[in-house]
Design an enzyme around this catalytic site. Sequence first.
Site, PDB file in Angstrom:
ATOM      1  CG  HIS A  14      61.218  39.231  48.749  1.00 15.24           C
ATOM      2  ND1 HIS A  14      61.603  40.204  47.842  1.00 15.24           N
ATOM      3  CD2 HIS A  14      60.439  40.010  49.566  1.00 15.24           C
ATOM      4  CE1 HIS A  14      61.266  41.344  48.188  1.00 15.24           C
ATOM      5  NE2 HIS A  14      60.507  41.330  49.223  1.00 15.24           N
ATOM      6  CB  CYS A  33      63.654  43.653  53.630  1.00 14.39           C
ATOM      7  SG  CYS A  33      62.321  45.184  53.246  1.00 14.39           S
ATOM      8  CG  HIS A  39      58.064  41.463  53.221  1.00 12.24           C
ATOM      9  ND1 HIS A  39      59.393  41.281  53.675  1.00 12.24           N
ATOM     10  CD2 HIS A  39      58.165  42.240  52.112  1.00 12.24           C
ATOM     11  CE1 HIS A  39      59.983  41.823  52.669  1.00 12.24           C
ATOM     12  NE2 HIS A  39      59.460  42.529  51.826  1.00 12.24           N
ATOM     13  CG  HIS A  41      56.915  42.870  47.803  1.00 10.50           C
ATOM     14  ND1 HIS A  41      56.484  44.244  48.079  1.00 10.50           N
ATOM     15  CD2 HIS A  41      57.527  42.495  48.307  1.00 10.50           C
ATOM     16  CE1 HIS A  41      57.435  44.432  48.922  1.00 10.50           C
ATOM     17  NE2 HIS A  41      58.174  43.459  48.997  1.00 10.50           N
ATOM     18  CG  ASP A  79      50.868  33.822  41.246  1.00  9.84           C
ATOM     19  OD1 ASP A  79      51.129  34.826  41.967  1.00  9.84           O
ATOM     20  OD2 ASP A  79      49.962  33.426  40.662  1.00  9.84           O
ATOM     21  CG  HIS A  80      49.982  32.627  45.102  1.00  8.61           C
ATOM     22  ND1 HIS A  80      49.803  33.402  44.076  1.00  8.61           N
ATOM     23  CD2 HIS A  80      49.069  33.065  46.213  1.00  8.61           C
ATOM     24  CE1 HIS A  80      48.553  33.800  44.371  1.00  8.61           C
ATOM     25  NE2 HIS A  80      48.302  33.947  45.568  1.00  8.61           N
ATOM     26  CD  GLU A 124      59.948  45.687  46.254  1.00  8.24           C
ATOM     27  OE1 GLU A 124      60.703  44.605  46.163  1.00  8.24           O
ATOM     28  OE2 GLU A 124      59.860  46.577  47.213  1.00  8.24           O
TER      29      GLU A 124
HETATM   30 NI    NI Z   1      60.023  43.303  49.983  1.00 10.68          NI
END
Ligand code: NI
Length: 135
Positions: A14, A33, A39, A41, A79-80, A124
């Site tokens: 995100h 961010c 990037h 998580h 997911d992914h 997160e």
């Molecule tokens: Ni982030």
Amino acid sequence: MIYLTRRAEFSAAHYYHNPELSPEENRRLFGKCNNPHGHGHNYTLEVTVVGEVDARTGMILDVKDLKAALEKEVLAAMDHRFLNKEVPVFAEKIPTTENLAVEIWRRLAPNLPAGRLYRVRLYETPDLYVDYYGD
Ligand code: NI
């Protein structure tokens, strides 16, 4: 009442950006961010349901139903994925952990027996999580 929690992990990318703010304000507010390349998580999700034990089954709900709802409504969609680009709600809403928890609740609640969803907890990182109770 009994509380039952199922845990699942997913990975997603995100970035944070508010189109109503200037590029400078976005950078100031969101720092690294704000990079539009995103990037990743590794999220840990804990979904808690609540209920009375059914005397016939000894359970508060069929855990297979909870697993199926999680996989179909959350993991398959997130997911992914690059959340900003692949999950339509996050084209408009900033995909913070807070907003993700609300969206996960919104997706799960209609797919579980009424009133059973109690809490969505989303990590997160191992050190940072949010709790959402649907209000
Ligand atoms: Ni982030």
